[in-house]
Each structure stands twice: as structure tokens, then as C-alpha cells.
Write a protein that holds these residues in place. Sequence first.
Motif, PDB file in Angstrom:
ATOM      1  N   GLU A  58       0.611  -1.201  -0.386  1.00  0.00           N
ATOM      2  CA  GLU A  58      -0.397   0.503  -0.185  1.00  0.00           C
ATOM      3  C   GLU A  58       0.845   1.431  -0.302  1.00  0.00           C
ATOM      4  O   GLU A  58       2.163   1.021   0.302  1.00  0.00           O
ATOM      5  CB  GLU A  58      -0.973  -0.295   1.326  1.00  0.00           C
ATOM      6  CG  GLU A  58       0.260   0.326   2.542  1.00  0.00           C
ATOM      7  CD  GLU A  58      -1.004  -0.155   3.536  1.00  0.00           C
ATOM      8  OE1 GLU A  58      -2.312   0.007   3.467  1.00  0.00           O
ATOM      9  OE2 GLU A  58      -0.403   0.093   4.547  1.00  0.00           O
ATOM     10  N   ASP A  59       0.304   2.393  -0.118  1.00  0.00           N
ATOM     11  CA  ASP A  59       0.774   3.726  -0.567  1.00  0.00           C
ATOM     12  C   ASP A  59       0.889   3.438   0.941  1.00  0.00           C
ATOM     13  O   ASP A  59       1.610   4.668   1.224  1.00  0.00           O
ATOM     14  CB  ASP A  59       0.262   4.889  -0.918  1.00  0.00           C
ATOM     15  CG  ASP A  59       0.246   4.550  -2.734  1.00  0.00           C
ATOM     16  OD1 ASP A  59       1.162   3.751  -2.754  1.00  0.00           O
ATOM     17  OD2 ASP A  59      -0.598   5.279  -3.231  1.00  0.00           O
ATOM     18  N   ALA A  63       1.684   7.713   0.701  1.00  0.00           N
ATOM     19  CA  ALA A  63       0.659   8.451  -0.249  1.00  0.00           C
ATOM     20  C   ALA A  63       0.946   9.975  -1.117  1.00  0.00           C
ATOM     21  O   ALA A  63       0.996  10.831   0.216  1.00  0.00           O
ATOM     22  CB  ALA A  63      -0.685   8.911   0.285  1.00  0.00           C
ATOM     23  N   SER A  68      -5.473   9.894  -0.250  1.00  0.00           N
ATOM     24  CA  SER A  68      -5.298   8.223  -1.166  1.00  0.00           C
ATOM     25  C   SER A  68      -4.479   7.608   0.391  1.00  0.00           C
ATOM     26  O   SER A  68      -3.648   7.479   0.343  1.00  0.00           O
ATOM     27  CB  SER A  68      -4.716   8.868  -2.357  1.00  0.00           C
ATOM     28  OG  SER A  68      -4.430   7.221  -2.736  1.00  0.00           O
ATOM     29  N   ASP A  69      -5.164   6.302   0.368  1.00  0.00           N
ATOM     30  CA  ASP A  69      -4.210   5.393   0.754  1.00  0.00           C
ATOM     31  C   ASP A  69      -4.866   3.796   0.021  1.00  0.00           C
ATOM     32  O   ASP A  69      -5.186   3.064   0.272  1.00  0.00           O
ATOM     33  CB  ASP A  69      -4.949   4.672   2.184  1.00  0.00           C
ATOM     34  CG  ASP A  69      -4.383   3.943   2.844  1.00  0.00           C
ATOM     35  OD1 ASP A  69      -3.258   3.570   2.745  1.00  0.00           O
ATOM     36  OD2 ASP A  69      -4.784   3.384   3.623  1.00  0.00           O
ATOM     37  N   SER A 116      -2.901   7.209  -7.074  1.00  0.00           N
ATOM     38  CA  SER A 116      -2.066   6.584  -6.122  1.00  0.00           C
ATOM     39  C   SER A 116      -0.345   6.418  -6.925  1.00  0.00           C
ATOM     40  O   SER A 116      -0.075   7.463  -7.802  1.00  0.00           O
ATOM     41  CB  SER A 116      -2.072   4.751  -6.039  1.00  0.00           C
ATOM     42  OG  SER A 116      -2.002   4.449  -7.880  1.00  0.00           O
ATOM     43  N   ASN A 117       0.969   5.695  -5.908  1.00  0.00           N
ATOM     44  CA  ASN A 117       2.022   6.579  -6.453  1.00  0.00           C
ATOM     45  C   ASN A 117       2.077   5.373  -7.695  1.00  0.00           C
ATOM     46  O   ASN A 117       3.177   5.922  -8.071  1.00  0.00           O
ATOM     47  CB  ASN A 117       2.463   6.664  -5.253  1.00  0.00           C
ATOM     48  CG  ASN A 117       2.289   7.133  -4.069  1.00  0.00           C
ATOM     49  OD1 ASN A 117       1.776   7.561  -4.378  1.00  0.00           O
ATOM     50  ND2 ASN A 117       3.318   6.490  -2.505  1.00  0.00           N
TER      51      ASN A 117
END
Length: 392
Positions: A58-59, A63, A68-69, A116-117
Motif C-alpha cells: 500500500e501507499d 501517499a 489517498s491510501d 496512487s503512487n
Amino acid sequence: MTLHHGAASAIALAAALAASQAAAVGLDRSNQDVTAIFEEGNVLELSLGRVWPDISGEDGEFALFPGSDAEYDDVGEDFLNASGSLKFDVNPDVSMALIVDQPFGADIMYSETPGSNLGGTSAELDSVAATVIGRYKINPNFSVHGGLRRETLEGSIRLEGLAYGGLSGYEVMLDENDAYGYVLGAAYERPEIALRVALTYNSSIEHDFDSTETLGGVPIGLLPVTASGGLDGIGETKVETPAAWNLDMQTGVAQDTLVFANIRYAEYSETLVSPEFFSLATGGQSLTNIEDNYSAQIGVGRRFNDMFSGQVAIGYEPEKDDLVSPLQPTNGSRWVSLGGAYKANEQVTISGGVRYTWLGDAFPETGTPDTARASFDDNTAVAYGMSISTRF
């Protein structure tokens, strides 16, 4: 002390099923195993393995988009790994083998998540190698082996997400390419106790790929220029697969009982992927960033009766830097494997094995200096393999 030949070969065959790597040094899939050349007599063997990685991250705290997650599930895709070998004796001192395997591979896909990243980033690498290898027995205890390897590779890499800034949407396709390398090695044996120590060197192999670079689907290669004055995105990318050393050991420790170990060291720091436009845009950086590393395995095999043999092994790849390429979001591994072999008759042996791997935690990074963009932890992989061999 002696070890029944049927037990030794069946145990070694079961142990070889662990070659379907879920996580190994760099991009390794088969460990470039050449131990088929040490089989007694004439042998044909076919193996097939399947690997189910469970890789997620996960970010989280990294993030870049407020609120955002993003979570990335099933980043490592399932894959098959097939191999085969044909070994035969020319005379009592000379033997030959043809070994076909899939030495390297990658199947990475981050789920596409807006904001997202790394969502949408992916990497795919397919390989096939054919190795012709010969062995010469200097005397009953010492032998040398060597041969030629032809290696075929093709792949693609896509960068997507906020972590890549202006390069988000960049993709490179590496067209299929053949190249050649070599194998050299030597072994010491004491057949009366099933002792063998074999050291094998696998040369690096340089590939010159025709490569197509795009950004957002638009060709961005530097050369050549099309008739209309535009860029068609086609260029050349040099990639070197790593030089590597394999140390394979086994010895009988009791009647019908064998201890074996394998160590592999691969020089992945020389495996760089830097296509023309990407290199210009990043000051010569590589799409991949893999460190030199080794893996080690030790196990014990046992012949239970004339038909059944089994083995258990444990393995380890040390952790390196926690900051890793998003295209390889793990850091080291530990595993345990179980295998068994059934001798159907004097000619045919059927083997199977399972391997469970614990993958090390890692932080995919981008940028200069390296900056963590996501976290991956508590990941695992399961591999199954089957093999059939026949003597003739």
C-alpha cells in the motif's frame, strides 16, 4: 557406507523441483541448473512447476495524493516454469546433455488506482535457454564440464503513478532477442559414499534489443526519424543477464540417506535496463535496480524402499537494502520444501514437490535520492512442481 543409486537419483530429482522459484536472487527462475550432466546412464527428464505469489502492499504513509491510501493486491502474478534435459553417455569417460529451461522472468502488475503512487506499473520478462554441455571424467574422482548456452529474452516495462512524475505513462517494449554465453565447471566425487561437489560458472550474456519507447502511447524514441519527420520510437537497448556461480554438493550420511546443499551467487548489479529516451530523461538511470546476492539451500533425502524416496529442504536469501525497485517489491526470502519420488519401474520415475516461501518486507522507491513510495510486508508464495524421467 553406500547409497543405493536409485535413491540418490530420485532424491536429487525431487530436490530439483525447487527450481520453480517464487522468489530468488534477482530475476532467477531456474537457477541455471546443469546437474543433469551428472546423472548415471542415459536419461530424459521433463519438469513443470507453477508458482502462486501472494504479494501486496500500500501507499500508506507515503501517499502523494491527499487522502489517498491506495492498496496493491496480487502484484506478483502466477506463472509456469518448464524445463527438460536429455543426457547420454558417449563412452565411459565422456557424456553430453541438452538442457532447456526458463532461467529468468518477471510478472509484476500494480492495480490501476487513480491518485496512487505506483498504480498501473508493470514488468514482464520471458526467457528460454538451451544449453549444450559436455563432461569429461579425468579419473574416478575428478571431472570437468562445459558448454554453450543460447538465451532468448523478450519483455516490457511500464511506469505509472504519481511517483514517476512526468514519466508516468512511459513504456518500453523489448523485442525478442537471441544471444550466446558459456558454462564452465569442475567436480570432485567419491561414488562409494555418493559424495559430489560441483562448481559451475555461468557467463554473462549481452542482449541487443530492438526497443520501442512510448509516453502516453506516443512514440518517443530518438532514432530513426520517419519520412514525415516524426519519431517512430524504435531504438536499441543493451541488457546483460548476470554472470553467476553455482555450488552443488551432496553426500551420503547413512544407508539410503543423502544430505545435499546448493549455493548460487549472481551479479545482478550489472543487469541494467536504460533505453535511449529513458536514459536521456533520467541522466543515465536504469529501469531496474537489483543488487548482487546469493541464495543457499540445504536438505536431506531418504530412500524408504525400492519405489519411494523423499526429501525436505530449507533455504535462505539474505535481505539487502530495504529500498527496492517497484519492479521487484520483495527483499530476501526464506523457504521450506518437501518432495517425493515414485519409481514406477526400472526406467520411469515420477516426482513431485511443494515449496512455501516467506518473502522479505520492502519499500519500493523512485527518485534521486531514492525515496520510499509504498510498503510491502507479510508476503508469501507457494510453488508446486512435477517431473518425469525415463532411462534408456
